[in-house]
Design a protein around this motif. Structure first.
Motif, PDB file in Angstrom:
ATOM      1  N   SER A 271       0.833  -1.191   0.000  1.00 52.59           N
ATOM      2  CA  SER A 271       0.000   0.000   0.000  1.00 52.59           C
ATOM      3  C   SER A 271       0.875   1.250   0.000  1.00 52.59           C
ATOM      4  N   ALA A 272       0.493   2.218  -0.805  1.00 54.67           N
ATOM      5  CA  ALA A 272       1.211   3.495  -0.815  1.00 54.67           C
ATOM      6  C   ALA A 272       1.154   4.153   0.555  1.00 54.67           C
ATOM      7  N   GLU A 273       0.118   3.864   1.325  1.00 57.27           N
ATOM      8  CA  GLU A 273      -0.039   4.431   2.666  1.00 57.27           C
ATOM      9  C   GLU A 273       1.021   3.919   3.637  1.00 57.27           C
ATOM     10  N   ASN A 274       1.702   2.822   3.266  1.00 60.13           N
ATOM     11  CA  ASN A 274       2.741   2.265   4.130  1.00 60.13           C
ATOM     12  C   ASN A 274       4.139   2.744   3.752  1.00 60.13           C
ATOM     13  N   ILE A 275       4.213   3.763   2.911  1.00 58.35           N
ATOM     14  CA  ILE A 275       5.490   4.408   2.582  1.00 58.35           C
ATOM     15  C   ILE A 275       5.508   5.728   3.350  1.00 58.35           C
ATOM     16  N   TYR A 276       6.404   5.824   4.343  1.00 61.20           N
ATOM     17  CA  TYR A 276       6.317   6.896   5.322  1.00 61.20           C
ATOM     18  C   TYR A 276       7.426   7.950   5.214  1.00 61.20           C
ATOM     19  N   THR A 277       8.384   7.725   4.338  1.00 60.35           N
ATOM     20  CA  THR A 277       9.458   8.708   4.234  1.00 60.35           C
ATOM     21  C   THR A 277      10.129   8.607   2.874  1.00 60.35           C
ATOM     22  N   MET A 278      10.750   9.688   2.460  1.00 57.07           N
ATOM     23  CA  MET A 278      11.469   9.729   1.193  1.00 57.07           C
ATOM     24  C   MET A 278      12.646  10.681   1.345  1.00 57.07           C
ATOM     25  N   VAL A 279      13.841  10.191   1.033  1.00 60.09           N
ATOM     26  CA  VAL A 279      15.051  11.014   1.033  1.00 60.09           C
ATOM     27  C   VAL A 279      15.395  11.326  -0.414  1.00 60.09           C
ATOM     28  N   ILE A 280      15.612  12.587  -0.717  1.00 56.53           N
ATOM     29  CA  ILE A 280      15.859  13.004  -2.100  1.00 56.53           C
ATOM     30  C   ILE A 280      17.149  13.811  -2.173  1.00 56.53           C
ATOM     31  N   CYS A 281      17.929  13.532  -3.203  1.00 54.62           N
ATOM     32  CA  CYS A 281      19.085  14.368  -3.501  1.00 54.62           C
ATOM     33  C   CYS A 281      18.988  14.831  -4.953  1.00 54.62           C
ATOM     34  N   GLY A 282      19.512  16.003  -5.215  1.00 54.73           N
ATOM     35  CA  GLY A 282      19.500  16.557  -6.563  1.00 54.73           C
ATOM     36  C   GLY A 282      20.330  17.814  -6.590  1.00 54.73           C
ATOM     37  N   ASN A 283      20.597  18.330  -7.785  1.00 56.19           N
ATOM     38  CA  ASN A 283      21.375  19.566  -7.853  1.00 56.19           C
ATOM     39  C   ASN A 283      20.525  20.755  -7.407  1.00 56.19           C
ATOM     40  N   ILE A 327       7.336  12.064   5.625  1.00 52.64           N
ATOM     41  CA  ILE A 327       8.332  13.133   5.649  1.00 52.64           C
ATOM     42  C   ILE A 327       9.208  13.048   4.401  1.00 52.64           C
ATOM     43  N   ILE A 328       9.246  14.127   3.647  1.00 54.01           N
ATOM     44  CA  ILE A 328      10.107  14.242   2.475  1.00 54.01           C
ATOM     45  C   ILE A 328      11.339  15.032   2.905  1.00 54.01           C
ATOM     46  N   ASP A 329      12.480  14.420   2.750  1.00 62.24           N
ATOM     47  CA  ASP A 329      13.735  14.980   3.254  1.00 62.24           C
ATOM     48  C   ASP A 329      14.654  15.278   2.074  1.00 62.24           C
ATOM     49  N   PHE A 330      14.787  16.572   1.718  1.00 65.80           N
ATOM     50  CA  PHE A 330      15.718  16.938   0.652  1.00 65.80           C
ATOM     51  C   PHE A 330      17.047  17.292   1.312  1.00 65.80           C
ATOM     52  N   LEU A 331      18.089  16.564   0.916  1.00 67.12           N
ATOM     53  CA  LEU A 331      19.393  16.715   1.554  1.00 67.12           C
ATOM     54  C   LEU A 331      19.973  18.116   1.338  1.00 67.12           C
ATOM     55  N   PRO A 332      20.902  18.531   2.173  1.00 68.10           N
ATOM     56  CA  PRO A 332      21.477  19.882   2.063  1.00 68.10           C
ATOM     57  C   PRO A 332      22.262  20.075   0.761  1.00 68.10           C
ATOM     58  N   LEU A 333      22.260  21.312   0.284  1.00 67.47           N
ATOM     59  CA  LEU A 333      23.097  21.698  -0.852  1.00 67.47           C
ATOM     60  C   LEU A 333      24.466  22.133  -0.331  1.00 67.47           C
ATOM     61  N   ILE A 334      25.445  22.204  -1.236  1.00 66.80           N
ATOM     62  CA  ILE A 334      26.784  22.656  -0.859  1.00 66.80           C
ATOM     63  C   ILE A 334      26.970  24.131  -1.175  1.00 66.80           C
ATOM     64  N   GLY A 335      26.508  24.570  -2.344  1.00 68.98           N
ATOM     65  CA  GLY A 335      26.618  25.984  -2.702  1.00 68.98           C
ATOM     66  C   GLY A 335      26.612  26.157  -4.207  1.00 68.98           C
ATOM     67  N   PHE A 337      25.806  25.849  -7.844  1.00 63.90           N
ATOM     68  CA  PHE A 337      25.164  24.744  -8.540  1.00 63.90           C
ATOM     69  C   PHE A 337      25.582  23.385  -7.996  1.00 63.90           C
ATOM     70  N   VAL A 338      26.410  23.367  -6.955  1.00 64.46           N
ATOM     71  CA  VAL A 338      26.832  22.100  -6.342  1.00 64.46           C
ATOM     72  C   VAL A 338      25.785  21.723  -5.309  1.00 64.46           C
ATOM     73  N   GLY A 339      25.024  20.694  -5.620  1.00 63.55           N
ATOM     74  CA  GLY A 339      23.841  20.412  -4.828  1.00 63.55           C
ATOM     75  C   GLY A 339      23.945  19.226  -3.895  1.00 63.55           C
ATOM     76  N   ALA A 340      22.764  18.735  -3.511  1.00 62.06           N
ATOM     77  CA  ALA A 340      22.677  17.615  -2.577  1.00 62.06           C
ATOM     78  C   ALA A 340      23.164  16.318  -3.193  1.00 62.06           C
ATOM     79  N   ASP A 341      23.110  16.215  -4.526  1.00 61.48           N
ATOM     80  CA  ASP A 341      23.594  14.994  -5.164  1.00 61.48           C
ATOM     81  C   ASP A 341      25.100  14.838  -4.976  1.00 61.48           C
ATOM     82  N   THR A 342      25.822  15.963  -4.964  1.00 63.28           N
ATOM     83  CA  THR A 342      27.270  15.894  -4.746  1.00 63.28           C
ATOM     84  C   THR A 342      27.582  15.501  -3.303  1.00 63.28           C
ATOM     85  N   LEU A 343      26.832  16.050  -2.363  1.00 66.14           N
ATOM     86  CA  LEU A 343      26.982  15.634  -0.967  1.00 66.14           C
ATOM     87  C   LEU A 343      26.698  14.138  -0.831  1.00 66.14           C
TER      88      LEU A 343
END
Length: 614
Positions: A271-283, A327-335, A337-343
């Motif tokens: 069930s989609a209702e049983n997905i409770y968190t998502m961690v996302i990285c991107g530029n 909870i949707i958790d977008f990871l921190p950026l570095i600065g 155009f260097v984003g969370a994907d690089t971290l």
């Protein structure tokens, strides 16, 4: 625009005399468009968005399709061609079906599994609240962890559940000390989370069982935003050029992720209702667009971000089809155009691999570079442009069936490896790097990047390579080298590498190489100081490293090995999802990273121009 399905019109605005009917016979559909709409707009309106690599500027020529106007058939650029009443568009499957080979493999590290979301089941026999006491206070006393006061909606749900005599107990869903839900019965076995690598070109989602830490499945798709342009600058401009631009881009990426969610729940019957968190990285651009933050400041100096810190929000706020309180958790950026994907790339490395000096190059639509060790890291980004992924190459295409992915020139013979074993339709990024490197080794290209004429080539080439002169030609004043014999491509065009293509590769590879060398100089390291060079990202995984070093795309230091680490960004996001230790240490690691501004470096322009040569 008015939409049509199965040949019938669906009007979404008042019809007037300025509306134009456009016919799509291959799809058996029609659409009404406004007078100023383009053919690309008409295609998108019917649900067949084209791959507008250049953002609709008419420069990439990837949206070439066949139309018929007043009985005359012709090929046009859909993003530039205006509609007219009675226009016929012969749209083929390959024009709008955007598929590609997407890298999902990732490095695995040993983790102490300790995800943020946990479930606690409380049996009915422990739920009897003492006289004159509160239900919630009684529950809090029964569990071994502290929980913040629940939101009103959850207290309302609790009040209903506590009235059910047939209930066998309740399950608390916790994100650290925050209560996400109260569920009837024992649902503790169903606890899932996603780690998502949100790339400019592709999106990869890893589904995990948070109880065991086991990876349940991997799902990937092209980012729906590719219809608005291949690179982040095109996306930023698309967000800025009209008032609805940002909303359109945000909706497209949400739809992409939701499609992966749907695939995952159907495949695993959960069930989609049983997905409770998502961690996302991107530029940085992907972070802004995904969160609905206007990216305009990224498109102009001084290239500032709205927020660098970790962003926590809910699935409900972002229209993601999992548990609404997830909870949707977008990871921190570095600065910059260097984003969370690089971290996330650094989060993917085992502790031992952060100790020695390493140069890490993350190649995708943009290039991010890391240099350092466990004590200090420098990070930068460089605008290599989309040429290395085939976007600005005459016959460039994504890594899908029909794309040339490997090229070998030997003793006058051209050997091609084509994805899917089909007739060649174009050439993808790894094939472009191979082709130019092989042409360079065969002396078809000078060190300055000049493609030789047949006569000049015969004067300098080795005897066994003389046959390659037959593949050199001049088309409309542009020098080209054909990669196949006449008729070898079937009904497709005879594929070639042009002087313009070579120049585009030179500019792209110079940006990456110059970034690496200036970062080394800024850090104070020489080549021999490196333990190894790591290549991350989709494009970096598929290209042949020796070919890349022949071109000067990657530095080539004596006795310094080079290896691919796959989708390291996805691996880092997964580690963050599964390990409390990783989450705690992320801020410590982030404090060791310094952003290095290449564009502001006075030596960049000069070295960039010098490094365009092979």
């Amino acid at each position: 625009m008015s939409f049509a399905e199965n040949g019938r019109f669906h009007y979404n605005r008042k019809e007037n005399n300025m509306m134009k009917k456009v016919l799509f016979p291959n799809q058996n559909k029609e659409i009404l468009c406004q007078e100023n709409d383009t053919v690309a707009v008409a295609c998108s309106g019917l649900g067949y968005p084209l791959d507008l690599v250049c953002g609709g500027k008419g420069t990439c020529k990837k949206c070439t399709i066949e139309i018929e106007r007043d009985g005359i058939r012709q090929e046009v650029l859909a993003c530039q061609e205006p509609v007219s009443d009675g226009l016929i568009v012969y749209l083929k499957y390959g024009d709008y079906k955007h598929e590609a080979s997407i890298l999902t493999d990732r490095i695995e590290t040993e983790l102490n599994i300790d995800p943020p979301v946990k479930k606690i089941f409380i049996d009915k026999k422990f739920l009897k609240t003492p006289f004159y006491y509160g239900d919630w206070e009684h529950i809090q006393a029964k569990v071994p962890v502290r929980i913040n006061t629940p939101a009103l909606c959850l207290l309302q749900k609790l009040s209903q559940l506590m009235q059910k005599l047939e209930m066998d107990g309740i399950t608390l869903v916790l994100r650290d000390e925050q209560l996400l839900d109260i569920e009837q019965g024992d649902t503790s076995a169903s606890n899932y989370g996603f780690a998502v690598d949100l790339g400019s070109t592709s999106v990869v989602a890893y589904l995990y069982d948070l109880n065991s830490g086991k990876k349940v499945g991997v799902y990937s798709a092209l980012n729906g935003q590719i219809t608005e342009g291949a690179d982040v600058i095109s996306r930023i401009m698309a967000a800025m050029k009209n008032s609805e631009g940002l909303k359109i881009l945000q909706r497209k990426v949400a739809e992409t992720i939701n499609a992966l969610i749907l695939e995952a729940i159907q495949q695993n019957q959960i069930s989609a209702e049983n997905i409770y968190t998502m961690v996302i990285c991107g530029n940085s651009a992907m972070q802004h667009i995904f969160l609905g933050l206007h990216p305009g400041s990224l498109g102009r100096t001084p290239y500032t971000n709205t927020i660098l810190s970790e962003v926590l929000t809910t699935a409900r706020e972002l229209s993601l089809n999992i548990h609404p309180n997830a909870i949707i958790d977008f990871l921190p950026l570095i600065g910059g155009f260097v984003g969370a994907d690089t971290l996330a790339v650094l989060l993917a490395l085992p502790e031992g691999e952060r100790q020695g000096n390493r140069l890490i190059i993350d190649l995708g639509t943009n290039g991010e570079i890391l240099l350092g060790n466990e004590k200090k890291w420098l990070a930068t980004s460089t605008a290599a442009g989309p040429a290395l992924e085939g976007a600005t190459i005459r016959f460039g295409m994504r890594g899908t069936n029909g794309a040339i992915e490997r090229v070998k020139l030997s003793e006058g013979k051209i050997e091609l490896k084509v994805i899917g074993g089909e007739q060649p339709r174009g050439i993808c990024g790894s094939g472009i790097v191979d082709a130019v490197a092989e042409m360079l080794k065969a002396e078809l290209i000078s060190k300055e990047g000049r493609l030789l004429s047949p006569g000049k080539y015969l004067k300098v080439c080795r005897p066994e390579n003389q046959r390659f002169a037959n593949y050199l030609a001049n088309l409309d004043g542009v020098s080209v080298f054909y990669l196949m014999d006449e008729g070898q491509s079937g009904d497709n065009d005879r594929i070639y590498i042009s002087q313009k293509d070579i120049r585009a590769v030179q500019l792209a590879k110079s940006a990456i190489y110059t970034g690496c060398m200036l970062l080394m100089k800024e850090y104070g390291l020489e080549g021999e100081d490196l333990e190894e060079i790591l290549i991350a990202g989709a494009f970096g995984n598929y290209i042949d490293a020796p070919s890349a070093q022949v071109l000067g795309l990657f530095p080539n230091f004596s006795n310094v090995p080079i290896r691919s680490i796959g989708n390291a960004a996805g691996a880092g996001a997964s580690n963050f999802l599964l390990s409390r230790n990783i989450r705690i240490n992320t801020l410590i690691l982030l404090a060791k990273i310094t952003h290095f501004d290449l564009a502001a470096n006075p030596a960049f322009q000069q070295e960039y121009l010098q490094n365009t040569g092979f």
